[in-house]
Write an enzyme that holds these catalytic residues in place. Structure first.
Site, PDB file in Angstrom:
ATOM      1  CD  GLN A  24      -3.103  -0.680   0.321  1.00  0.00           C
ATOM      2  OE1 GLN A  24      -3.651  -1.566  -0.298  1.00  0.00           O
ATOM      3  NE2 GLN A  24      -3.417   0.596   0.166  1.00  0.00           N
TER       4      GLN A  24
HETATM    5  N1  LIG Z   1      -7.084 -14.578 -10.035  1.00  0.00           N
HETATM    6  C1  LIG Z   1      -6.007 -14.388  -9.269  1.00  0.00           C
HETATM    7  N2  LIG Z   1      -6.103 -13.629  -8.160  1.00  0.00           N
HETATM    8  C2  LIG Z   1      -5.010 -13.473  -7.389  1.00  0.00           C
HETATM    9  C3  LIG Z   1      -3.760 -14.076  -7.726  1.00  0.00           C
HETATM   10  N3  LIG Z   1      -2.857 -13.739  -6.770  1.00  0.00           N
HETATM   11  C4  LIG Z   1      -3.512 -12.951  -5.889  1.00  0.00           C
HETATM   12  N4  LIG Z   1      -4.812 -12.783  -6.253  1.00  0.00           N
HETATM   13  C5  LIG Z   1      -5.825 -11.989  -5.556  1.00  0.00           C
HETATM   14  O1  LIG Z   1      -5.389 -10.643  -5.522  1.00  0.00           O
HETATM   15  C6  LIG Z   1      -5.761 -10.015  -4.290  1.00  0.00           C
HETATM   16  C7  LIG Z   1      -4.546  -9.406  -3.621  1.00  0.00           C
HETATM   17  O2  LIG Z   1      -3.667 -10.429  -3.169  1.00  0.00           O
HETATM   18  P1  LIG Z   1      -2.650 -10.213  -1.953  1.00  0.00           P
HETATM   19  O3  LIG Z   1      -1.812 -11.440  -1.857  1.00  0.00           O
HETATM   20  O4  LIG Z   1      -3.356  -9.766  -0.736  1.00  0.00           O
HETATM   21  O5  LIG Z   1      -1.775  -8.992  -2.530  1.00  0.00           O
HETATM   22  P2  LIG Z   1      -0.487  -8.317  -1.886  1.00  0.00           P
HETATM   23  O6  LIG Z   1       0.478  -8.092  -2.990  1.00  0.00           O
HETATM   24  O7  LIG Z   1       0.016  -9.113  -0.746  1.00  0.00           O
HETATM   25  O8  LIG Z   1      -1.065  -6.910  -1.402  1.00  0.00           O
HETATM   26  P3  LIG Z   1      -0.517  -5.977  -0.205  1.00  0.00           P
HETATM   27  O9  LIG Z   1      -0.420  -6.835   1.003  1.00  0.00           O
HETATM   28  O10 LIG Z   1      -1.491  -4.864  -0.056  1.00  0.00           O
HETATM   29  O11 LIG Z   1       0.815  -5.470  -0.664  1.00  0.00           O
HETATM   30  C8  LIG Z   1      -6.429 -11.099  -3.467  1.00  0.00           C
HETATM   31  O12 LIG Z   1      -7.818 -10.943  -3.579  1.00  0.00           O
HETATM   32  C9  LIG Z   1      -5.965 -12.387  -4.098  1.00  0.00           C
HETATM   33  O13 LIG Z   1      -6.900 -13.428  -3.956  1.00  0.00           O
HETATM   34  C10 LIG Z   1      -3.689 -14.886  -8.921  1.00  0.00           C
HETATM   35  O14 LIG Z   1      -2.661 -15.447  -9.301  1.00  0.00           O
HETATM   36  N5  LIG Z   1      -4.846 -14.994  -9.636  1.00  0.00           N
END
Ligand SMILES: Nc1nc2c(ncn2[C@@H]2O[C@H](COP(=O)(O)OP(=O)(O)OP(=O)(O)O)[C@@H](O)[C@H]2O)c(=O)[nH]1
Ligand SMILES: [Mg+2]
Lengths: 355, 184
Positions: free
Chosen positions: B70
């Site tokens: 974020q």
């Molecule tokens: N369809 C799909 N959705 C995904 C994939 N990887 C993550 N998501 C979705 O994307 C959203 C964000 O995923 P997170 O793992 O929370 O993202 P992050 O990079 O850790 O985000 P921050 O913690 O805010 O930095 C979630 O709703 C996941 O389910 C993927 O490979 N395919």
């Protein structure tokens, strides 16, 4: 190890998936080299620290560099494309260095100076982007109207009130992607006082974008993958289960009704969110956001919930994390719960409603 | 300090690598981390802070740091740079609107001297989505070919299906190991 002072909700655990091998000598040597290196860098830093780690030096250097970049941007005109490209590249590189300078100075800057500096960097980025759009059009993502898009994307005609936005993906360096990258972005943009709907077929697994809408009523009757809501005002947006995240940015005086896996809200004010969320919803740079449980229903909701894979029994709508409010002892002033008596229960399109 | 002393001191230390996973918010970093570790990915919240996981893979002990992306957290990324062997940069391949942001954040990172020796793996995540850009398109949009300062590689992957997560990490380990061994 340097661990941040503020957002330190860290999480550590371990697990094993194979045999541990003893360290060969070269790894040890490398580890040693690494430590010595770190030590050396620390010394160098400490030597410089007296001169550099004071905010006066920072403020002077920062504003000098910023002015130089501003001037670069100002002098850049579209008459000579090649030289404009060069100037903009130089300005971009200088902006990156300035960002780095700010990063390096963070630990001794007062919160106020830090915010100020971040804000002016943000402004620089914006004027860079605007300048690039102006003198080198099509260098960035350009939105074009449906009519233009038709020439390139052979597609069935969209319903009359539905507008497809074509995202023209071009690299910032100006190299155009090949034709296969042209993609329709599912959604609506630049509309006023309209009723906008989409069906399950149109939404399935899509990345949906709603942007620059004013006083619109939006009904998305299906299960998209992601929903982006940007620059909306006075809107009522209802959407079926979103399998991953809902992004909200620059939204005000609106009502959002949606089930999702994650809710990420930014720069939003005076907005109500009727929410079903299976993780912890977040707000960043928001105020006056209020939450209530999701209450909407439409004929294929059950099926769409299934498609989305969301757990219907898990709703964390009150577990809001405010990324600008890190105190655990006092609650964030930026969000509230909509009192039960004030919650809306009907979402009929024909019904007039005062928010 | 002589080598013998070091050896004595570190005798019980294990083969250890430090991987730092960064990227814009919503890229899928935490989902990748959990999937890689065989955990449930349906209840992940946006990361407020960071997650660390220590796991063993091919005889290596991997310390994987996943730091929240974020906006308000990006200025803290720098606290995690020290001693990083591998940088995993995660891209949401379906998020066309923020590719520019994504490119910019990465180029700032690559200027960072404390990451100078790190190998870069770019995960073009969310390939399971029909609207995802291909890894070739991401490579071009992010100008990866211009990176001369780091060993890098891009892989298309999906944190939801698990596709290519292992190959990505394997490439990273091989590259780090080769770099370390030939450096001697
Ligand atoms: N369809 C799909 N959705 C995904 C994939 N990887 C993550 N998501 C979705 O994307 C959203 C964000 O995923 P997170 O793992 O929370 O993202 P992050 O990079 O850790 O985000 P921050 O913690 O805010 O930095 C979630 O709703 C996941 O389910 C993927 O490979 N395919
Ligand atoms: Mg995360």
């Amino acid at each position: 190890m340097d661990v941040p002072a503020a957002p330190c909700r860290g999480h550590e655990d371990s697990s094993s998936a194979g045999d541990v091998v003893r360290v060969p000598e070269r790894i040890l040597k490398r580890e040693q080299a690494r430590l010595e290196d770190a030590e050396r860098r620390k010394e160098v830093k400490e030597r410089h620290s007296v001169a550099e780690e004071n905010s006066d030096f920072f403020t002077k250097t920062f504003s000098r560099d910023r002015a130089a970049i501003d001037q670069l941007i100002d002098t850049c005109s579209g008459t000579d494309r090649a030289s404009a490209t060069r100037t903009l590249e130089e300005a971009t590189a200088k902006t990156q260095l300035l960002q780095k300078f700010l990063n390096d100075s963070m630990k001794f800057l007062a919160q106020y100076d830090l915010r100020q500096a971040q804000a002016s960097l943000q402004k620089l980025q914006t004027s860079l982007t605007e300048k690039r759009d102006e003198v080198l059009p099509k260098k960035k993502f350009a939105f074009r109207s449906r009519t233009k898009a038709k020439e390139e994307v052979a597609e069935a005609a969209a319903p009359p009130q539905s507008e497809e936005t074509v995202v023209d993906a071009v690299t910032p360096a100006g190299v155009r992607f090949d034709e296969t990258v042209y993609t329709k972005q599912c959604g609506f943009s630049h509309q006023e006082a309209a009723v906008l709907t989409k069906t399950a077929e149109e939404l399935l697994k899509q990345d949906v974008l709603l942007s620059h809408l004013t006083d619109c009523k939006v009904r998305l009757l299906g299960a998209p993958s992601t929903l982006h809501i940007k620059h909306v005002r006075g809107c009522e947006i209802l959407c079926g289960p979103v399998s991953s995240s809902v992004f909200v940015d620059h939204c005000r005086d609106s009502t959002l009704v949606v089930p999702c896996q994650q809710l990420r809200t930014h720069n939003t004010t005076a907005t109500q969110v009727y929410l079903h969320v299976t993780s912890r919803p977040i707000i960043e740079d928001c105020s006056g956001v209020s939450f209530a449980p999701f209450t909407w229903s439409y004929p294929t909701l059950d099926r769409d919930f299934e498609v989305s894979g969301l757990d219907r029994t898990r709703n964390n709508w009150t577990q809001v994390d405010d990324f600008n409010w890190l105190s655990a002892s006092t609650p964030s002033p930026n969000w509230t719960v909509v009192p039960e008596g004030d919650r809306r229960t009907t979402w009929d399109l024909n019904e007039a409603h005062e928010i | 300090m002589g080598l013998l002393t070091i050896l004595k001191k570190m005798k019980h230390k294990e083969r250890e690598m430090r991987l730092l996973m960064l990227g814009l918010d919503n890229a899928g970093k935490t989902t990748i981390l959990k999937k890689f570790n065989g955990e449930d990915v349906s209840t992940i919240s946006p990361t407020l802070g960071f997650n660390i996981k220590t796991l063993e893979h091919r005889g290596f002990k991997l310390n994987i740091w996943d730091v929240g992306g974020q906006k308000s957290l990006r200025s803290y990324w720098r606290n995690y740079f020290e001693s990083t062997d591998g940088l995993v940069w995660v891209v949401d391949s379906a998020d066309r609107l923020r590719l520019d942001d994504c490119k910019r954040e990465l180029s700032v990172l690559l200027l960072e001297e404390r990451l100078a020796g790190a190998t870069l793996l770019v995960f073009a995540n969310k390939q399971d989505l029909p609207g995802a850009l291909s890894k070739e398109a991401i490579q071009e949009a992010m100008g990866l070919d211009d990176i001369k300062t780091h060993h890098w590689c891009i892989m298309g992957c999906s944190a939801v299906t698990g596709e290519n997560l292992l190959s990505g990490v394997d490439w990273l380990l091989d590259d780090i190991a080769a770099r370390v061994f030939t450096a001697d």
